[in-house]
Design a protein around this motif. Structure first.
Motif, PDB file in Angstrom:
ATOM      1  N   LEU A  64       0.715  -1.188  -0.030  1.00 27.37           N
ATOM      2  CA  LEU A  64      -0.110  -0.114  -0.023  1.00 27.37           C
ATOM      3  C   LEU A  64       0.798   1.260   0.044  1.00 27.37           C
ATOM      4  O   LEU A  64       0.501   2.336  -0.622  1.00 27.37           O
ATOM      5  N   ILE A  65       1.999   1.330   1.021  1.00 26.30           N
ATOM      6  CA  ILE A  65       2.875   2.275   0.606  1.00 26.30           C
ATOM      7  C   ILE A  65       3.435   2.773  -0.605  1.00 26.30           C
ATOM      8  O   ILE A  65       3.655   3.579  -1.230  1.00 26.30           O
ATOM      9  N   ASN A  66       3.917   1.531  -1.286  1.00 26.92           N
ATOM     10  CA  ASN A  66       4.401   1.634  -2.711  1.00 26.92           C
ATOM     11  C   ASN A  66       3.568   2.130  -3.504  1.00 26.92           C
ATOM     12  O   ASN A  66       3.666   2.991  -4.584  1.00 26.92           O
ATOM     13  N   TYR A  67       1.952   1.440  -3.470  1.00 24.82           N
ATOM     14  CA  TYR A  67       1.071   1.908  -4.257  1.00 24.82           C
ATOM     15  C   TYR A  67       0.715   3.439  -4.559  1.00 24.82           C
ATOM     16  O   TYR A  67       0.766   4.027  -5.520  1.00 24.82           O
ATOM     17  N   TYR A  68       0.691   4.092  -3.082  1.00 23.11           N
ATOM     18  CA  TYR A  68       0.495   5.299  -3.039  1.00 23.11           C
ATOM     19  C   TYR A  68       1.573   6.282  -3.136  1.00 23.11           C
ATOM     20  O   TYR A  68       1.231   7.472  -3.468  1.00 23.11           O
ATOM     21  N   HIS A  90       6.378   6.081   9.580  1.00 21.91           N
ATOM     22  CA  HIS A  90       6.397   7.297  10.253  1.00 21.91           C
ATOM     23  C   HIS A  90       6.043   8.385   9.224  1.00 21.91           C
ATOM     24  O   HIS A  90       5.242   9.344   9.593  1.00 21.91           O
ATOM     25  N   TRP A  91       6.266   8.277   7.926  1.00 23.49           N
ATOM     26  CA  TRP A  91       5.956   9.365   6.922  1.00 23.49           C
ATOM     27  C   TRP A  91       4.490   9.311   6.667  1.00 23.49           C
ATOM     28  O   TRP A  91       3.980  10.390   6.927  1.00 23.49           O
ATOM     29  N   VAL A  92       3.716   8.177   6.614  1.00 23.92           N
ATOM     30  CA  VAL A  92       2.202   7.943   6.606  1.00 23.92           C
ATOM     31  C   VAL A  92       1.548   8.504   7.811  1.00 23.92           C
ATOM     32  O   VAL A  92       0.777   9.330   7.669  1.00 23.92           O
ATOM     33  N   THR A  94       2.887  10.734  10.022  1.00 30.84           N
ATOM     34  CA  THR A  94       3.100  12.224  10.225  1.00 30.84           C
ATOM     35  C   THR A  94       2.175  12.901   9.353  1.00 30.84           C
ATOM     36  O   THR A  94       1.725  13.883   9.586  1.00 30.84           O
ATOM     37  N   CYS A  95       2.259  12.514   7.907  1.00 36.22           N
ATOM     38  CA  CYS A  95       1.787  13.357   6.850  1.00 36.22           C
ATOM     39  C   CYS A  95      -0.006  13.163   7.106  1.00 36.22           C
ATOM     40  O   CYS A  95      -0.729  14.287   7.074  1.00 36.22           O
ATOM     41  N   ASN A  96      -0.492  12.088   7.457  1.00 43.30           N
ATOM     42  CA  ASN A  96      -1.847  11.953   7.633  1.00 43.30           C
ATOM     43  C   ASN A  96      -2.292  12.301   8.980  1.00 43.30           C
ATOM     44  O   ASN A  96      -3.560  12.217   9.243  1.00 43.30           O
ATOM     45  N   ALA A  97      -1.746  12.731   9.962  1.00 38.03           N
ATOM     46  CA  ALA A  97      -2.035  13.028  11.373  1.00 38.03           C
ATOM     47  C   ALA A  97      -2.746  11.867  11.939  1.00 38.03           C
ATOM     48  O   ALA A  97      -3.883  12.217  12.401  1.00 38.03           O
ATOM     49  N   THR A  98      -2.152  10.684  12.027  1.00 37.53           N
ATOM     50  CA  THR A  98      -3.043   9.564  12.207  1.00 37.53           C
ATOM     51  C   THR A  98      -3.281   9.548  13.724  1.00 37.53           C
ATOM     52  O   THR A  98      -2.359  10.220  14.671  1.00 37.53           O
ATOM     53  N   THR A  99      -4.030   9.243  14.349  1.00 38.62           N
ATOM     54  CA  THR A  99      -4.477   8.998  15.852  1.00 38.62           C
ATOM     55  C   THR A  99      -3.347   8.033  16.261  1.00 38.62           C
ATOM     56  O   THR A  99      -2.886   7.123  15.763  1.00 38.62           O
ATOM     57  N   GLY A 100      -2.641   8.663  17.420  1.00 39.10           N
ATOM     58  CA  GLY A 100      -1.725   8.030  17.976  1.00 39.10           C
ATOM     59  C   GLY A 100      -0.171   8.599  17.808  1.00 39.10           C
ATOM     60  O   GLY A 100       0.824   8.008  18.129  1.00 39.10           O
ATOM     61  N   GLY A 101      -0.201   9.489  16.789  1.00 37.67           N
ATOM     62  CA  GLY A 101       1.055  10.116  16.186  1.00 37.67           C
ATOM     63  C   GLY A 101       1.906   9.217  15.416  1.00 37.67           C
ATOM     64  O   GLY A 101       1.418   7.908  15.071  1.00 37.67           O
ATOM     65  N   ALA A 102       3.080   9.386  15.246  1.00 38.78           N
ATOM     66  CA  ALA A 102       3.946   8.705  14.572  1.00 38.78           C
ATOM     67  C   ALA A 102       4.773   7.463  15.345  1.00 38.78           C
ATOM     68  O   ALA A 102       5.985   7.703  15.667  1.00 38.78           O
ATOM     69  N   ASP A 103       3.895   6.706  15.755  1.00 37.38           N
ATOM     70  CA  ASP A 103       4.559   5.730  16.731  1.00 37.38           C
ATOM     71  C   ASP A 103       5.113   4.349  15.976  1.00 37.38           C
ATOM     72  O   ASP A 103       5.572   3.500  16.544  1.00 37.38           O
ATOM     73  N   SER A 112      -6.347   2.659   7.718  1.00 39.56           N
ATOM     74  CA  SER A 112      -7.300   3.608   6.952  1.00 39.56           C
ATOM     75  C   SER A 112      -6.616   4.649   6.125  1.00 39.56           C
ATOM     76  O   SER A 112      -7.236   4.692   4.857  1.00 39.56           O
ATOM     77  N   ARG A 113      -5.482   5.181   6.628  1.00 41.29           N
ATOM     78  CA  ARG A 113      -4.974   6.062   5.602  1.00 41.29           C
ATOM     79  C   ARG A 113      -4.139   5.567   4.677  1.00 41.29           C
ATOM     80  O   ARG A 113      -3.756   5.979   3.627  1.00 41.29           O
ATOM     81  N   LEU A 114      -3.802   4.328   4.909  1.00 40.20           N
ATOM     82  CA  LEU A 114      -2.767   3.484   3.873  1.00 40.20           C
ATOM     83  C   LEU A 114      -3.872   3.263   2.950  1.00 40.20           C
ATOM     84  O   LEU A 114      -3.308   3.337   1.573  1.00 40.20           O
ATOM     85  N   TYR A 115      -5.191   3.219   3.091  1.00 40.77           N
ATOM     86  CA  TYR A 115      -6.162   2.605   1.956  1.00 40.77           C
ATOM     87  C   TYR A 115      -6.652   4.153   1.247  1.00 40.77           C
ATOM     88  O   TYR A 115      -7.028   4.050   0.087  1.00 40.77           O
ATOM     89  N   THR A 116      -6.854   5.157   2.284  1.00 43.07           N
ATOM     90  CA  THR A 116      -7.298   6.595   1.600  1.00 43.07           C
ATOM     91  C   THR A 116      -6.470   7.679   2.259  1.00 43.07           C
ATOM     92  O   THR A 116      -6.856   8.300   3.279  1.00 43.07           O
ATOM     93  N   PRO A 117      -5.105   7.929   1.651  1.00 41.68           N
ATOM     94  CA  PRO A 117      -4.143   8.990   2.293  1.00 41.68           C
ATOM     95  C   PRO A 117      -4.874  10.255   2.066  1.00 41.68           C
ATOM     96  O   PRO A 117      -5.615  10.340   1.152  1.00 41.68           O
ATOM     97  N   LYS A 118      -4.512  11.038   2.970  1.00 41.95           N
ATOM     98  CA  LYS A 118      -4.735  12.516   2.850  1.00 41.95           C
ATOM     99  C   LYS A 118      -4.212  13.023   1.716  1.00 41.95           C
ATOM    100  O   LYS A 118      -3.244  12.699   1.000  1.00 41.95           O
ATOM    101  N   PRO A 119      -4.897  14.063   0.979  1.00 44.26           N
ATOM    102  CA  PRO A 119      -4.395  14.703  -0.264  1.00 44.26           C
ATOM    103  C   PRO A 119      -3.202  15.536   0.120  1.00 44.26           C
ATOM    104  O   PRO A 119      -2.908  15.906   1.319  1.00 44.26           O
TER     105      PRO A 119
END
Length: 125
Positions: A64-68, A90-92, A94-103, A112-119
């Motif tokens: 999914l990371i490669n795909y997006y 960490h990139w995903v 940080t960029c998407n401001a996921t719940t829990g931060g860049a842990d 969720s953000r791997l399937y539908t990343p933030k623009p």
């Protein structure tokens, strides 16, 4: 395992992408297309994935990371959650401001953000 030369290629490729290459603007891929291209696990089977884990769920994350990212060989889809996968997560996160931060833990928010990343999430490692 990645070599120093491969690492340099990743860094150089990342710099090109971050400077306005393939990652500007919103991803054009849909979640359905991602599921079709990254089908190592069932879409409903999104287990928590942590550094050091191995298996198809890790392979799914890498795909999914490669795909997006628009750079199909950015991460080797080897199913091993090592340092390169951690950097990418960490990139995903940080960029998407996921719940829990860049842990580095791939939980529900990160899945969720791997399937539908933030623009406008430009690759910045």
């Amino acid at each position: 395992m990645r070599t120093r030369t491969h690492r340099l290629a990743l860094v150089c490729g990342t710099a090109v992408l971050a400077a306005g290459g393939l990652l500007t603007g919103a991803p054009t891929a849909s979640a359905a297309a991602a599921e079709a291209n990254c089908n190592y696990i069932d879409d409903s089977a999104r287990p928590t994935v942590r550094p050091g884990d191995t298996g198809d769920a890790v392979r799914q994350v890498q795909c999914l990371i490669n795909y997006y990212s628009g750079y199909s060989n950015w991460l080797e889809e080897d199913g091993g959650y090592g340092s390169y996968t951690l950097e990418a997560i960490h990139w995903v996160q940080t960029c998407n401001a996921t719940t829990g931060g860049a842990d580095g833990i791939v939980g529900p928010s990160t899945w969720s953000r791997l399937y539908t990343p933030k623009p406008d999430c430009d690759l910045d490692l």
